[in-house]
Design an enzyme around this catalytic site. Sequence first.
Site, PDB file in Angstrom:
ATOM      1  N   TYR D  98       0.854  -1.193   0.000  1.00 18.84           N
ATOM      2  CA  TYR D  98       0.000   0.000   0.000  1.00 18.84           C
ATOM      3  C   TYR D  98       0.884   1.236   0.000  1.00 18.84           C
ATOM      4  O   TYR D  98       1.871   1.307   0.748  1.00 18.84           O
ATOM      5  CB  TYR D  98      -0.880   0.015   1.253  1.00 18.84           C
ATOM      6  CG  TYR D  98      -1.671   1.290   1.419  1.00 18.84           C
ATOM      7  CD1 TYR D  98      -2.985   1.389   0.957  1.00 18.84           C
ATOM      8  CD2 TYR D  98      -1.100   2.415   2.018  1.00 18.84           C
ATOM      9  CE1 TYR D  98      -3.703   2.565   1.083  1.00 18.84           C
ATOM     10  CE2 TYR D  98      -1.819   3.599   2.146  1.00 18.84           C
ATOM     11  CZ  TYR D  98      -3.117   3.669   1.676  1.00 18.84           C
ATOM     12  OH  TYR D  98      -3.820   4.837   1.799  1.00 18.84           O
ATOM     13  N   GLU D 186      -3.265   7.790  -4.117  1.00 18.27           N
ATOM     14  CA  GLU D 186      -3.161   6.471  -3.476  1.00 18.27           C
ATOM     15  C   GLU D 186      -3.011   5.365  -4.512  1.00 18.27           C
ATOM     16  O   GLU D 186      -3.683   5.382  -5.547  1.00 18.27           O
ATOM     17  CB  GLU D 186      -4.425   6.217  -2.641  1.00 18.27           C
ATOM     18  CG  GLU D 186      -4.397   4.917  -1.845  1.00 18.27           C
ATOM     19  CD  GLU D 186      -5.728   4.640  -1.154  1.00 18.27           C
ATOM     20  OE1 GLU D 186      -5.818   4.847   0.061  1.00 18.27           O
ATOM     21  OE2 GLU D 186      -6.693   4.218  -1.845  1.00 18.27           O
TER      22      GLU D 186
END
Lengths: 302, 302, 383, 383
Positions: D98, D186
């Site tokens: 992530y 993101e």
Amino acid sequence: MSIFIDRQDRVLVQGITGGEGSFWTKHMIDLGTTVVAGVTPGKEGQLVEGVPVFHTVRRAVAERPADAAMLFVPPRFTKDAVFEALDAGIKKIVTIADGIPLHEALEIRAAAVSCGARVIGGNTSGVISPGRAMMGMFPFWIDRVYKPGRIGVMTRSGSLTNEVTAMVVRSGFGVSSLIGVGGDPVPGTRFAEMLPDFQADDLTDAVVIIGELGGTMEEEVAEAMRDLVFRKPVVAFLGGRNAPKGKRMGHAGAIVTGGKGTVEGKTAALHAAGALVAARPSQVGELLREALEGRNHKKERT
Amino acid sequence: MSIFIDRQDRVLVQGITGGEGSFWTKHMIDLGTTVVAGVTPGKEGQLVEGVPVFHTVRRAVAERPADAAMLFVPPRFTKDAVFEALDAGIKKIVTIADGIPLHEALEIRAAAVSCGARVIGGNTSGVISPGRAMMGMFPFWIDRVYKPGRIGVMTRSGSLTNEVTAMVVRSGFGVSSLIGVGGDPVPGTRFAEMLPDFQADDLTDAVVIIGELGGTMEEEVAEAMRDLVFRKPVVAFLGGRNAPKGKRMGHAGAIVTGGKGTVEGKTAALHAAGALVAARPSQVGELLREALEGRNHKKERT
Amino acid sequence: MKLHEHEAKDVFAKAGIPVPRSLLAADAEGAARAAVAIGFPCVLKAQVLRGGRGKAGLIKLVKSEGEAREVAASLFAGPHEVRKLLVEEAVAIDREVYLSITVDPASAEAVVLACAEGGVEIEELAARAPGKILRERVRLTEGLLPYRARNVAYALGLEGDIAKKVASLLEALWRVFRANDAELAEINPLFITKSGGVVAGDGKLSIDDNALFRQAGREPGRDYYDSDAAFEAAAEGIPYLQFDGDISLMCAGAGLTTVVYDLIVDEGGSVANYLEFGGPNYKKAVRAMELCLKNKPKVILIVTFGTIARADIMAEGITEAILKLKPSCPIVACIRGTGEEKAVEMLRAAGLEPLFDTEEAVRKAVTLAGAARVAGAAKGAVE
Amino acid sequence: MKLHEHEAKDVFAKAGIPVPRSLLAADAEGAARAAVAIGFPCVLKAQVLRGGRGKAGLIKLVKSEGEAREVAASLFAGPHEVRKLLVEEAVAIDREVYLSITVDPASAEAVVLACAEGGVEIEELAARAPGKILRERVRLTEGLLPYRARNVAYALGLEGDIAKKVASLLEALWRVFRANDAELAEINPLFITKSGGVVAGDGKLSIDDNALFRQAGREPGRDYYDSDAAFEAAAEGIPYLQFDGDISLMCAGAGLTTVVYDLIVDEGGSVANYLEFGGPNYKKAVRAMELCLKNKPKVILIVTFGTIARADIMAEGITEAILKLKPSCPIVACIRGTGEEKAVEMLRAAGLEPLFDTEEAVRKAVTLAGAARVAGAAKGAVE
């Protein structure tokens, strides 16, 4: 001495010749604020409400030293105006601008912190100590809201402040100083950073926090209370208790992302730190009375 | 205690696995320097001269706290390496890189100043306290140059330092600490900023400044002497006395622009502040003797 | 790397800084044609990298095609190695100001310099009346914020639209300074025109050589150097300056070479070239001597005191160079530092008598050069 | 403004971040064609602005043209208002991480968030195991220097080439974050492929609305909103959220409107829409009521307590709106603040009974809505 701004503070108004600038400059003066100079590039030599206008902040303070700067400047020019004030050594700055780009808001706050200065706002009505001085856009003429008294108020909101403060006044209290930190995700000054001033202020007996969902400013207040940085009674009212998750409700800063920023979490933190949290505006006055009496009881006992 | 670096300082070497890095790490250790860790991204787990290598400065100092960082890093990566060391809290940094971009040199110096750190270089051989410790690339094995003694040396040059220091040693003196601030227009540390250290150093009786045309570092030394920030004898030797105006001679920093930076002006400033200025390298030893004797006479009289 | 005026103005124009209409010409006929296209009166400006072009007669106003051709021809034929002329419209000027951005090493900031008197030599003004120069410092990480540009414009005494135009021009000049890794970005003079505009009258842009690697397309060609040797040396990465004296310096170390230059002048000698083959170039002795020999020096003087630039490697190179280039002039060598014992042996084997003292080496070189000059003169007299 | 996945990935790709090969399809047939072009297996991803698409069945792996057509058809026909599908190559994944960049208001810095477990909901992880989330703060004026990217890559436990690739990808993500005035950039998950590459498996990019003025070409179209009314309100600059209850809020002030929402829910009522016509919109009462009426609310609730948003001006607008739009539902009004005396007069003249207490107004609105519901139900029963 009131919080942040008082009669003897020398205020410079950036953007003084604009519609909002001149309108609110008049009202600031009406309320007792000492406005010493205005700035609008290209307008040096003019007078606004008797206040001389200069091209730049540097030129203004060379002739008229100032302690504080009030910005009536559009959001996209706010960073420049804040940096101009900081560069001239001004340590107290209020900006009402609604719509400051996020990245610039970060830069504004970072610069203020590194200069040891305080920027209040944007997206705020400003700062008022009713009956003494004001920087911003407060309808101090509505005296069922802006009645002088001994309750400090800190808020992220505008109209909600009118709503809650009116309730405080209806319960027989008045306002010592009101600081609108603003509704943006990155305000120049955070609730907890003002608490030492309220703690030191002998005109303030208790503080009402008007918070809302999103961010962590209310949790930081709880932390300051737990750490005994702030030891006066706190009553909080928090908007967005029932707000659906993931929707940005109202203010840009008012959004729950992940588990963070829920009113539930804020309420729990504040409760744990000894604050009282009102479920509706009409409860705030009653809780204030309770908190102040509780404190007096404690004082009597000790 | 010597200036800047001594045996007990824990030195981290950035770029330790490269040719220069490993070669000079060995020599730094040979001279007594405490090298505790090395950094080369991707090489964690290796050993260089018995020194463990880490991917990043942060990982290195987590296991092996360091006081100083020695950079064997190419010029275009130097800013990154300096910021990495600063970010890890290291306050003493030496970079030998020759060719740091000018704008990055400004950023390096600005960051160092704002962190309260000291960056020596670039474009320098580094720092040596002969017989004690060394950060950089000094042929300490040439003992007619790097003989220990009680004379501090500050220099903008490399080979010229060998030349001048050999003369100092030939006259019977030796070197306490030698700081090569480097030949760039924007060195990380300026001559005058090292003077308080030399003033406080009880191993240093006098300081030799090896300067040259360009910039204002020598004038700043004169200012520090006039302001009594530095009160030990100073002998200067300045290169470029006959250099034609407007030509950049040798070092990037060695250029006369406008009236500024002439050796004539520097000499006058130093003379006025009480320094002695040698016309040729062979005079430096003699002037040192004169300066130290003058001081002793003064001391005897008072 | 200093850009020529026309290159600097191209960069300025792309950044939004108004510049006069202009055309570039490479010969007198081209200049005449360009002048007609621009219209009269117009200005012929020699594109050379030296200051004081006005005083040196390198900028001329012309009023007709014939005059343009004539003046251009004389500029190209002059002693200044003019290769290009910028033919520029004449601007009706109301006033001139000075604007530049450079670096301030001590504060580690950039600094805007400005002066209400344009066209003057800023250094001269700095010496004569430093109070007239305005300084506005700019942190690189912060950038030149608009308020700083306004500070400068209003401090120059400008008003109204002109102040706003100068402020926004200064913001553009900042972008030029940063994007080009400039040491100096200068507009002197900046014209304020009678019609209320602002126009860059001249343009200087000096790019940091250490940042050329990221300045795409910037590679200084032959016309950035004052001699073939200087150009070739630069291509090799060898620091080199062209002079016209007797002694070729072939030294190592910037500071040391500069001092050798000083000492030669002190001793009454003269330098043919400054050449420094230390640092990364210490294995390039052959190439270095080749460059020196282009100047037909009376003496080659080699002085080194190296650390990483090992004396033995340099001596090896010198030996090779002597064998290969067979220089006819005497060589004075003074090589010290790491590996010097071996170096001395090698030099002796190559027939040199190495010295160990720089000042002695300089005296010997100057003496040899003087003797050569006398001999040469005598020879000339005989011929 | 939140970008759709395919838009975010376009931005990423332009910044040098590897993304899977993909094609965009607007109907089932197009999706089938795209799938054939991409090759099987491939992934159909509904381009909707909601999280948890995987769990919601909005991301499907397909192995043949027929399956692609069938799955696409069911996605377009589903309840999620899917307008576009991204048809993407299936990547052979070794592991997932992530990576994101967002802002940290308290420190006034940007912050890189990273986690060695990709694909997880970061908020969920933050609650469950906050220690697994790495944070690297970045000053905006300093930028994300390469060493910070390396700090993140090595702290994730990556090694060798992969660490270097992730570090340079993070530098690119920083450039995206800055150049797009992002609130959030993101990549979750970032694929580390079996062949040793790094590929952005998903892409989120949320642009600061306050900076849209300098983000050329970014204008949220209809598919960024969950209703026509929300889209129209946005075009008008009026803050609006779509719900499906009974009471239309037409209030002024973000904080106050939010509290009115709270109070309605507390009283057992339900909200049809959140609408806030304070601040710069306080003269837009007619447009505001028009938007509210699109929801066919049982009650319109007006609550204000304005400063600059003058009560009298708002009352004037409300009067005009009533005359023009002739709403059939009841209106509860509670207007206070600057000019309130005049406002009260005007509202009375328009046939309303203005209240002065927000909580009372809320109770009345909820009561009226309940009565209307009962009445409606009764009416329905009768019909």
